[in-house]
Write an enzyme that holds these catalytic residues in place. Sequence first.
Site, PDB file in Angstrom:
ATOM      1  N   ASN A 229      -2.447   4.088   5.753  1.00 36.11           N
ATOM      2  CA  ASN A 229      -2.697   3.414   6.725  1.00 36.11           C
ATOM      3  C   ASN A 229      -1.927   3.186   7.411  1.00 36.11           C
ATOM      4  O   ASN A 229      -0.145   3.689   7.361  1.00 36.11           O
ATOM      5  CB  ASN A 229      -2.456   2.002   6.087  1.00 36.11           C
ATOM      6  CG  ASN A 229      -1.516   1.308   5.765  1.00 36.11           C
ATOM      7  OD1 ASN A 229      -0.358   1.043   5.987  1.00 36.11           O
ATOM      8  ND2 ASN A 229      -2.194   1.123   4.350  1.00 36.11           N
ATOM      9  N   LYS A 362      -6.536 -16.326   1.988  1.00 31.99           N
ATOM     10  CA  LYS A 362      -6.444 -14.854   1.254  1.00 31.99           C
ATOM     11  C   LYS A 362      -5.175 -16.068   0.017  1.00 31.99           C
ATOM     12  O   LYS A 362      -4.884 -15.446  -0.848  1.00 31.99           O
ATOM     13  CB  LYS A 362      -5.541 -14.335   2.114  1.00 31.99           C
ATOM     14  CG  LYS A 362      -5.134 -12.582   0.983  1.00 31.99           C
ATOM     15  CD  LYS A 362      -4.924 -11.863   2.433  1.00 31.99           C
ATOM     16  CE  LYS A 362      -6.688 -12.064   3.169  1.00 31.99           C
ATOM     17  NZ  LYS A 362      -6.015 -10.162   3.504  1.00 31.99           N
TER      18      LYS A 362
HETATM   19  O1  C5P Z   1      -6.175  -8.629   1.134  1.00 32.13           O
HETATM   20  P1  C5P Z   1      -5.580  -7.960   1.311  1.00 32.13           P
HETATM   21  O2  C5P Z   1      -4.773  -6.280   1.454  1.00 32.13           O
HETATM   22  O3  C5P Z   1      -5.792  -7.838   3.395  1.00 32.13           O
HETATM   23  O4  C5P Z   1      -3.898  -8.661   0.260  1.00 32.13           O
HETATM   24  C1  C5P Z   1      -2.900  -8.496   1.480  1.00 32.13           C
HETATM   25  C2  C5P Z   1      -1.526  -9.134   0.146  1.00 32.13           C
HETATM   26  O5  C5P Z   1      -1.744  -8.115  -0.815  1.00 32.13           O
HETATM   27  C3  C5P Z   1      -0.198  -8.100   0.604  1.00 32.13           C
HETATM   28  O6  C5P Z   1       0.942  -8.968   0.316  1.00 32.13           O
HETATM   29  C4  C5P Z   1      -0.073  -7.173  -0.010  1.00 32.13           C
HETATM   30  O7  C5P Z   1       1.008  -6.395  -0.704  1.00 32.13           O
HETATM   31  C5  C5P Z   1      -0.808  -6.934  -0.926  1.00 32.13           C
HETATM   32  N1  C5P Z   1      -2.185  -6.385  -2.040  1.00 32.13           N
HETATM   33  C6  C5P Z   1      -1.315  -5.935  -2.804  1.00 32.13           C
HETATM   34  N2  C5P Z   1      -2.016  -4.808  -3.764  1.00 32.13           N
HETATM   35  C7  C5P Z   1      -3.677  -5.032  -3.375  1.00 32.13           C
HETATM   36  C8  C5P Z   1      -3.191  -4.643  -2.132  1.00 32.13           C
HETATM   37  C9  C5P Z   1      -2.847  -5.997  -1.408  1.00 32.13           C
HETATM   38  O8  C5P Z   1      -0.205  -6.736  -3.588  1.00 32.13           O
HETATM   39  N3  C5P Z   1      -4.496  -3.938  -4.300  1.00 32.13           N
END
Ligand code: C5P
Length: 420
Positions: A229, A362
């Site tokens: 990404n 979140k």
């Molecule tokens: O669910 P989302 O990706 O939007 O969440 C963002 C937060 O969760 C960020 O702090 C990211 O580093 C963490 N994250 C994680 N493992 C994942 C997805 C996101 O630790 N698989």
Amino acid sequence: MATSAPARSLLPAGDLGGRHIVLGLSGGIACYKAAELCRAMVKAGATVQVVMTDAACQFITPVTMQALSGRPVFSSQWDPREAAGVGNNMAHINLSREADAILVVPASADFLKKLVHGGADDLLSLLCLARPAEAVPLIVAPAMNREMWANPATQRNVAQLKADGVHVLDVGQGDQACGEVGDGRMLEADELLYDLVRFFMPKPLAGQHVLVSAGPTYEAIDPVRGITNLSSGKMGFAIARAAHEAGAEVTLVAGPVALATPRGVRRIDVKSAQNMLMALDIYAHSATVFVSAAAVADWRPAAPSEQKIKKDGSGQVPTLAFTENPDILAGIAASERARSGRLYCVGFAAESHDLLHHAQTKRARKGVPLLVGNIGPATFGQDHNALLLVDEAGVVEFPQADKLSLSRLLVADIAQRLAR
Ligand code: C5P
């Protein structure tokens, strides 16, 4: 337009704003680095008064240092010119009284010896001896051949200087001007500038171990292709730097990014979400703060091919099946260490719209006390950002600023939360 940002450009002008520094040069080939440092200090907002020993003048001229500092250079205790606006012919007193620090760059082996013994037969050593030690800290950057550095006499002197309250900076390692390789070369100008800026920073995170994740992850489709990404890692790297400035031990687990490691920070490079999870799990056992700034891929190819998937000319496109990656943050936030209050977890949310609502949701879903929201498309790859801090009490907004400034605010905010 995205701009490339080596760590150095993350230093906003003004980090030394209002500081007055006496920059002392003793004799050594590393004097050329003092010229670059002087320029950088002035650019960072400091006023710089250069004082040079006779030996330093053999390596670089006072004219150069005067041009870079914008002030006359002093090198003799018998110099009758007015120093610091006082005409009593006592440069060794007048020059240090307004200083926030004396920084000796380079500090030769002989100059260190002089400091240890209270020598005062030249202006610079006299100035150091005569400084009000409580008000004017002395910082020295040693520079010498590796054998001179390793010599027990030098090491004894360094230990004594530290015991006397002098701040002795590290030496670098590598090629030396004499052709030998080893410890003892002086730090580079940008490293010295960083150490000086950090020296003046408050240290509210002293004793803490801050773990930061940063950048994207890379999920392989086959040995040559993958899914990633647009996260540049700049925000996470700036947070790591700000935490180190604030006195913490810092471990930075970074996805694939082309950024310089912030000085003093332990960096672990990883590729996939699973690699990132493994690395973070190890350090989460000793960390006291975890800031999850990485943009972790939500899904990965379920069965990456061991060989490159070939186009066979039939027009058929391969079908990719995905599997969900573990939620690293939610997992660490649910650990015993986090639940018992020994690990404070901070999440990030990069959203494209409805930031407050998504950040609040979140925060609850991840089980973290603090969630930092930002608009992903507006910040990915940029040097600036704006943050929304969401906790159980409400919302605080940090308006648009460079990422290092925002990180310093965030780190100060986290330090206050730890102290509650
Ligand atoms: O669910 P989302 O990706 O939007 O969440 C963002 C937060 O969760 C960020 O702090 C990211 O580093 C963490 N994250 C994680 N493992 C994942 C997805 C996101 O630790 N698989």
